[in-house]
Design a protein around this motif. Structure first.
Motif, PDB file in Angstrom:
ATOM      1  N   ASP A 219       0.741  -1.218   0.125  1.00 35.63           N
ATOM      2  CA  ASP A 219      -0.032  -0.022  -0.021  1.00 35.63           C
ATOM      3  C   ASP A 219       1.012   1.349  -0.101  1.00 35.63           C
ATOM      4  O   ASP A 219       0.434   2.359   0.368  1.00 35.63           O
ATOM      5  CB  ASP A 219      -0.879  -0.112   1.239  1.00 35.63           C
ATOM      6  CG  ASP A 219      -1.905  -1.082   1.354  1.00 35.63           C
ATOM      7  OD1 ASP A 219      -2.477  -1.516   0.154  1.00 35.63           O
ATOM      8  OD2 ASP A 219      -2.061  -1.544   2.236  1.00 35.63           O
ATOM      9  N   GLY A 220       2.194   1.159  -0.242  1.00 37.32           N
ATOM     10  CA  GLY A 220       2.822   2.214  -0.370  1.00 37.32           C
ATOM     11  C   GLY A 220       2.630   3.139  -1.452  1.00 37.32           C
ATOM     12  O   GLY A 220       1.730   3.081  -2.343  1.00 37.32           O
ATOM     13  N   LEU A 221       3.435   4.332  -1.506  1.00 39.62           N
ATOM     14  CA  LEU A 221       3.393   5.259  -2.624  1.00 39.62           C
ATOM     15  C   LEU A 221       3.862   4.942  -4.081  1.00 39.62           C
ATOM     16  O   LEU A 221       4.799   4.207  -4.097  1.00 39.62           O
ATOM     17  CB  LEU A 221       4.276   6.526  -2.192  1.00 39.62           C
ATOM     18  CG  LEU A 221       4.055   7.650  -3.355  1.00 39.62           C
ATOM     19  CD1 LEU A 221       2.828   8.473  -3.304  1.00 39.62           C
ATOM     20  CD2 LEU A 221       5.162   8.585  -3.046  1.00 39.62           C
ATOM     21  N   VAL A 222       2.990   4.843  -5.082  1.00 36.27           N
ATOM     22  CA  VAL A 222       3.467   4.270  -6.363  1.00 36.27           C
ATOM     23  C   VAL A 222       3.822   5.610  -7.169  1.00 36.27           C
ATOM     24  O   VAL A 222       3.041   6.721  -7.065  1.00 36.27           O
ATOM     25  CB  VAL A 222       2.008   3.868  -7.125  1.00 36.27           C
ATOM     26  CG1 VAL A 222       2.325   3.472  -8.515  1.00 36.27           C
ATOM     27  CG2 VAL A 222       1.400   2.514  -6.172  1.00 36.27           C
ATOM     28  N   PRO A 223       5.013   5.379  -7.778  1.00 38.38           N
ATOM     29  CA  PRO A 223       5.422   6.771  -8.386  1.00 38.38           C
ATOM     30  C   PRO A 223       4.694   7.170  -9.660  1.00 38.38           C
ATOM     31  O   PRO A 223       4.030   6.317 -10.142  1.00 38.38           O
ATOM     32  CB  PRO A 223       6.862   6.191  -8.776  1.00 38.38           C
ATOM     33  CG  PRO A 223       6.815   4.651  -8.985  1.00 38.38           C
ATOM     34  CD  PRO A 223       5.609   4.323  -7.722  1.00 38.38           C
TER      35      PRO A 223
END
Length: 528
Positions: A86-90
């Motif tokens: 669920d982290g930041l997707v570039p």
């Protein structure tokens, strides 16, 4: 969002895989400018270090460099049992190589796919029994941030042609709760006089944001389940390079910590992690997982600064189980010997004028390669190269023995194979984003290209060339190689037919991403 500025090459079109529609991009303010950190400072952005509680194995383990009596086992302690889904997707997901890209200065652990490490201790148990009875245990070893929480166990004294089962145990640095990995296995190489049937696979070009499944690449499930063609998993997999793309997949690997992120998110993908639990590998490196597109040691790549060639190369050896040797050879029974070559550390500048002194392999590696090939009495000799030796390639390329830029060394090596009568030498290459089987018209040297790991990464290439190609396909997939002793049926009596040993048989198949055979080549040899 990330910003592309000062493009030095026209933008390349990229395909967005279907699964990306289901990844939620976390919102938030973007900090302008890429952090210019390296060395110890970069480790500050690798995420918090677990100080207590249970440690985990979200990165799994991988077995490499398997010989008749030895192997290397790579493992890593992690804070959580799973990657950060669920982290930041570039944004953008990918960029052309020769552009400057800005991304937010956030802890590496906040990116999608990150696998924060945990300080602690690991040990390995290995047994010939599936229930691990009578296991031999290696000593506890401490791991920490200097090595990205990784340890590589060097195993020796193994028995040839034997299946071993292994498990990793870990605990935090305070000797807290013990945790255990899933059990895996591998088989050691058989002795040179063994006639056991063998099959292995070859892959290349794993672009993270062009994978064809959220959990990895379909080829890994295809290679593990090729029944009825093969009833078991491959004896090993050779990854010919570009296992990650420091310079295309975002965020760009401009620091050691971000370079480690590329490896963490790739090899924690469930399909890949599960495959390597029971299949050992040999890893070669190429440009994108060493440093930068078409790079050599002195190459100037301001688009990925401050990362250096030396740091990128060291990261590769940290992140795969390969040992001290960059070029090496392994014998697998009576029928097969493989050669793994190094094409980045010793090469001349690509843009240098071609001459007999211009090189990809360097004099020492070239001498070793020729000498060891001639010494081998294997029935089939398989040279596995990160880049093409025969080709042909696109006319604007300058990075391989199939290009005019390295014509002298490429032509000399191909001519040498002809002069030595090496009819049982075959080349399998990576790097090319299309599949083919070609034969050099002058030397007769045959080359097979496995194609990229997904169809989203396919390029058209030079197209079918009738004076070279027996097969050409703009597609992704992998190659399988099988070898076995042949059988001859002999009339021993008017009413009795008996079977005796015949010449060994080699089969090289090119597969699509679902495992379907799209081309098959067979040969036989009396060896030597």
């Amino acid at each position: 969002m990330g910003t592309l500025i000062n493009s030095r090459r026209s933008a390349q079109k990229t395909k967005q895989p279907r699964f990306m529609k289901h990844i939620a991009c976390r919102s938030g303010s973007i900090v302008a400018g890429l952090s210019r950190l390296s060395g110890a400072i970069a480790l500050l952005f690798a995420g918090p270090i677990s100080m207590s509680g249970t440690v985990h194995f979200a990165s799994g383990f991988r077995v490499g460099e398997v010989s008749q009596d030895s192997a290397i086992v790579w493992t890593r302690l992690t804070q959580e049992p799973e990657r950060n889904w669920d982290g930041l997707v570039p944004s953008p997901l990918m960029s052309p190589t020769r552009v400057f890209v800005d991304f937010p200065e956030i802890p590496v652990s906040d990116w999608e796919g990150a696998v924060p490490g945990a300080a602690g201790k690991v040990r390995l148990g290995i047994s010939k029994q599936a229930d691990l009875s009578g296991a031999r245990w290696e000593d506890w070893v401490e791991v920490g941030p200097v090595t990205d929480f990784i340890h590589q166990f060097s195993l020796s004294g193994l028995e040839s042609g034997t299946r071993y089962y292994l498990v990793i145990e870990g605990r935090d640095e305070k000797d807290g709760d013990l945790n255990r990995s899933s059990v895996g296995s591998f088989r050691t190489a058989p002795n040179p006089d063994s006639a056991d049937e063998l099959w292995f696979a070859v892959t290349t070009c794993q672009l993270y944001y062009q994978r064809d499944d959220r959990e990895g690449f379909r080829i890994f499930e295809s290679m593990a389940k090729l029944s009825p063609l093969f009833l078991d998993k491959p004896a090993f997999l050779v990854s010919t390079g570009d296992s990650v793309y420091y310079d295309r997949d975002n965020p760009r690997a401009s620091t050691v910590a971000l370079g480690r992120l590329h490896w963490q998110r790739m090899y924690s993908l469930p399909m890949i992690r599960e495959f390597f639990r029971n299949v050992p590998g040999y890893w070669e490196k190429d440009d994108h997982d060493t440093f930068f597109d078409d790079s050599w040691r002195e190459y100037d790549a301001p688009w990925i600064e401050p990362l250096t060639f030396e740091e990128g190369s060291a990261l590769f050896r940290e992140q795969v189980p390969m040992g001290p040797e960059l070029y090496r050879t392994y014998r697998w029974g009576k029928t097969v010997q493989i050669w793994l070559v190094e094409g980045r550390e010793y090469r001349s500048a690509n843009d240098m004028e071609d001459s007999p002194e211009k090189t990809i392999w360097g004099a020492e590696q070239m001498d070793w390669l020729k000498e060891s090939i001639l010494e081998s009495d294997a029935a089939f000799k398989i040279l596995i190269s990160p880049t093409a030796i025969v080709g042909p390639d696109n006319p604007d390329q300058i990075d391989s023995h199939a290009n005019e830029s390295f014509k002298s060394e490429g032509s000399a090596f191909r001519r040498w194979t002809y002069d030595e009568g090496l009819n049982n030498l075959y080349v399998i290459c990576g790097d090319r984003h299309w599949q083919y089987m070609s034969t050099d018209p002058l030397s007769g040297l045959r080359e097979f290209a496995c194609g990229p790991s997904s169809d989203a990464s396919v390029l058209g290439g030079p197209g079918f060339k009738p004076n070279f190609h027996s097969f050409y396909r703009p597609g992704g997939g992998f190659i399988s190689v099988s070898a076995k002793e042949g059988i001859k049926k002999v009339l021993a009596h008017p009413q009795r037919i008996i079977e005796i040993d015949g010449p060994p048989i080699l089969t090289i198949r090119i597969h699509d991403t679902d495992g379907e055979v799209v081309y098959e080549y067979r040969d036989s040899s009396l060896g030597g």
